[in-house]
Design a protein around this motif. Structure first.
Motif, PDB file in Angstrom:
ATOM      1  N   THR A 132     -12.837 -50.392  27.798  1.00  6.54           N
ATOM      2  CA  THR A 132     -13.387 -51.039  28.933  1.00  6.54           C
ATOM      3  C   THR A 132     -12.857 -50.403  29.985  1.00  6.54           C
ATOM      4  OG1 THR A 132     -11.247 -52.564  28.461  1.00  6.54           O
ATOM      5  CG2 THR A 132     -13.424 -53.415  27.902  1.00  6.54           C
ATOM      6  N   THR A 135     -15.517 -47.677  30.674  1.00  5.63           N
ATOM      7  CA  THR A 135     -16.678 -48.282  31.063  1.00  5.63           C
ATOM      8  C   THR A 135     -16.585 -48.427  32.645  1.00  5.63           C
ATOM      9  OG1 THR A 135     -17.081 -49.142  29.001  1.00  5.63           O
ATOM     10  CG2 THR A 135     -18.246 -50.197  30.660  1.00  5.63           C
ATOM     11  N   ALA A 136     -15.699 -49.247  33.097  1.00  3.18           N
ATOM     12  CA  ALA A 136     -15.448 -49.686  34.764  1.00  3.18           C
ATOM     13  C   ALA A 136     -15.776 -48.395  35.303  1.00  3.18           C
ATOM     14  CB  ALA A 136     -14.207 -50.659  34.917  1.00  3.18           C
ATOM     15  N   GLY A 139     -19.176 -46.629  34.858  1.00  6.03           N
ATOM     16  CA  GLY A 139     -20.234 -47.219  35.462  1.00  6.03           C
ATOM     17  C   GLY A 139     -20.277 -47.466  37.061  1.00  6.03           C
ATOM     18  N   VAL A 161     -13.695 -55.576  32.023  1.00  9.09           N
ATOM     19  CA  VAL A 161     -14.300 -54.356  32.494  1.00  9.09           C
ATOM     20  C   VAL A 161     -14.372 -55.139  34.191  1.00  9.09           C
ATOM     21  CG1 VAL A 161     -16.494 -53.366  33.016  1.00  9.09           C
ATOM     22  CG2 VAL A 161     -15.934 -53.690  30.526  1.00  9.09           C
ATOM     23  N   VAL A 165     -13.226 -52.960  37.396  1.00  9.26           N
ATOM     24  CA  VAL A 165     -14.316 -52.443  38.426  1.00  9.26           C
ATOM     25  C   VAL A 165     -13.795 -53.049  39.879  1.00  9.26           C
ATOM     26  CG1 VAL A 165     -16.566 -53.097  39.317  1.00  9.26           C
ATOM     27  CG2 VAL A 165     -16.230 -52.646  36.617  1.00  9.26           C
ATOM     28  N   PHE A 223     -22.185 -54.598  40.394  1.00  6.44           N
ATOM     29  CA  PHE A 223     -21.988 -54.276  39.011  1.00  6.44           C
ATOM     30  C   PHE A 223     -22.226 -55.336  38.059  1.00  6.44           C
ATOM     31  CE2 PHE A 223     -19.652 -53.096  35.303  1.00  6.44           C
ATOM     32  CZ  PHE A 223     -19.415 -51.746  35.315  1.00  6.44           C
ATOM     33  N   ASN A 225     -22.182 -57.412  34.720  1.00  6.17           N
ATOM     34  CA  ASN A 225     -21.902 -57.746  33.389  1.00  6.17           C
ATOM     35  C   ASN A 225     -22.357 -58.809  32.555  1.00  6.17           C
ATOM     36  OD1 ASN A 225     -19.459 -55.845  32.982  1.00  6.17           O
ATOM     37  ND2 ASN A 225     -18.343 -56.878  34.490  1.00  6.17           N
ATOM     38  N   PRO A 245     -25.401 -50.675  38.809  1.00  6.34           N
ATOM     39  CA  PRO A 245     -25.018 -50.238  37.288  1.00  6.34           C
ATOM     40  C   PRO A 245     -25.135 -51.683  36.457  1.00  6.34           C
ATOM     41  CG  PRO A 245     -23.188 -49.959  38.802  1.00  6.34           C
ATOM     42  CD  PRO A 245     -23.874 -50.937  39.390  1.00  6.34           C
ATOM     43  N   CYS A 247     -24.234 -52.978  33.070  1.00 12.02           N
ATOM     44  CA  CYS A 247     -23.268 -52.863  32.191  1.00 12.02           C
ATOM     45  C   CYS A 247     -23.785 -53.604  30.894  1.00 12.02           C
ATOM     46  CB  CYS A 247     -21.681 -53.074  32.721  1.00 12.02           C
ATOM     47  SG  CYS A 247     -20.617 -52.772  31.510  1.00 12.02           S
ATOM     48  N   VAL A 279     -24.467 -46.825  28.871  1.00 10.10           N
ATOM     49  CA  VAL A 279     -23.307 -47.183  27.752  1.00 10.10           C
ATOM     50  C   VAL A 279     -22.411 -46.142  27.951  1.00 10.10           C
ATOM     51  CG1 VAL A 279     -24.812 -48.422  26.198  1.00 10.10           C
ATOM     52  CG2 VAL A 279     -24.664 -46.040  25.978  1.00 10.10           C
ATOM     53  N   LEU A 280     -21.129 -46.517  27.327  1.00 10.05           N
ATOM     54  CA  LEU A 280     -19.950 -45.651  27.794  1.00 10.05           C
ATOM     55  C   LEU A 280     -20.103 -44.171  26.815  1.00 10.05           C
ATOM     56  CD1 LEU A 280     -16.996 -44.994  28.830  1.00 10.05           C
ATOM     57  CD2 LEU A 280     -16.201 -46.188  26.839  1.00 10.05           C
TER      58      LEU A 280
END
Ligand code: NAP
Length: 341
Positions: A132, A135-136, A139, A161, A165, A223, A225, A245, A247, A279-280
């Motif tokens: 996580t 990813t933050a 992204g 995440v 962020v 961002f 989510n 982004p 996510c 994706v990560l």
């Protein structure tokens, strides 16, 4: 079979329709497989439950294969080596890997990675120093590219995440607005993490109005989510050359309808905005860069993280389902056992 340890595991019993229920999963008690040459036996300490796992329960094409029926569910696990048939590890070493939801995993040593307990508590490798956190980091910084003075909006803002962020955007000098599902979460974002504004999407009387008020200069980075109606509202405020982004879309993970929203192409054209799913694993070759910077911010006290820890392996399904109710602040984890060493 290994006589010393008794295993318990969770299998996917049926593919859920809509919100999963406990009946979609099966607990099974079995012996632990003996470690062969090159293998280790790992005792699970913490197990990560993640929204993306819901997608793997469907039989549909994605960036990662679906879980098979009647097989052990796999995910991020931090564990302790209890038996080693390789010189790569010794008993007591703490590792991370994509392993099965079970008390013990007998696996090839090359599939797990040693973690440094001196840097952070081991659970952090499943949150801020794990999937996580990275990813933050990627992204937001690679796609969102927030600049000083810009406005960044993040949905799912009090989750694992989302809360990172927002903090990373603050580090970059942006004005940060979070959207989350309780007043307690919103207060936490503003008072503990320094978000400039936070909106409770469940109690707001008018999300559009509240967003406009929180973003007087429009939105430069969104961002996303959660997707759905929250994102529809944010998209109305995009500035020219905004970056989005994509996510996650947790609001639709359990949907059974077509989930149509407004068409956004014209908005994106008019504002010349960039919207990009990621994706990560797209950033697999840059993981050490991300981990290094996250580690520095952590050690400097610039990043805070939270974990909501559910105790006991048998509560893993409850913990997973609670992600969709918003019970968690920060990363949702299940504590399975204490380390022996
Ligand atoms: P998380 O945010 O810690 O937990 C999920 C949160 O989503 C809940 O706490 C809840 O908070 C919110 N939520 C649940 N149902 C919702 C709904 N219908 N509408 C709006 N919000 C809802 O989870 P995470 O691990 O940090 O993941 C966040 C998102 O990123 C997820 O969509 C996930 O799939 C995605 N993700 C993507 C990647 C990638 O590589 N692209 C990697 C990791 C995660 P509230 O109280 O605010 O509702």
């Amino acid at each position: 079979m290994n006589q010393q340890y008794q295993n318990r595991q969770v299998l996917l019993a049926s593919r859920p329709t809509g919100m999963p229920t406990k009946k979609d999963f099966e607990f099974r008690d079995i012996p632990v497989a003996e470690a062969q040459e090159g293998q280790v036996i790992v005792r699970t300490l913490y197990l990560s439950v993640d929204p993306y796992m819901r997608g793997r329960m469907n039989d549909s094409k994605s960036y990662i294969p679906p879980y098979n029926l009647n097989e052990v569910i796999a995910g991020g696990i931090v564990g302790e080596i209890v038996e080693s048939k390789t010189n790569l590890f010794q008993a007591g070493d703490k590792i991370i890997g994509m392993l099965g939801w079970q008390l013990y995993n007998t696996v090839d040593a090359k599939t797990v990675r040693k973690i440094d307990e001196s840097m952070a508590p081991v659970s952090a490798y499943l949150s801020v120093l794990g999937l996580t956190g990275l990813t933050a980091y990627f992204g937001l910084l690679d796609i969102g590219q927030p600049k000083k003075g810009e406005t960044v909006v993040v949905s799912g803002a009090a989750g694992a995440v989302g809360m990172l962020v927002g903090q990373i955007a603050k580090i970059k000098g942006a004005r940060v607005v979070g959207i989350a599902g309780t007043d307690k979460k919103c207060d936490y974002l503003k008072n503990e993490l320094g978000f400039d504004a936070a909106i409770n999407y469940k109690t707001t009387k008018n999300l559009d109005q509240d967003l406009e008020q929180a973003c007087p200069n429009g939105v430069d980075v969104y961002f996303d989510n959660v997707g759905g109606a929250i994102s529809d509202a944010v998209m109305n405020l995009l500035n020219d050359h905004a970056r989005i982004p994509l996510c996650g879309a947790i609001s639709s993970y359990n949907s059974t309808d077509d989930n149509m929203g407004p068409r956004i192409q014209s908005k994106l054209i008019k504002t010349r905005s960039l919207i990009k799913g990621f994706v990560l694993s797209d950033y697999a070759d840059r993981q050490s860069e991300g981990l290094q910077e996250l580690g520095i911010w952590l050690s400097e006290g610039k990043l805070k993280y939270e974990e909501t820890i559910v105790d006991g392996f048998d509560n893993v399904i409850v913990a997973f389902l609670q992600l969709f109710q918003g019970t968690n602040l920060g990363k949702m984890l299940v504590k399975v056992s204490d380390p022996a060493k």
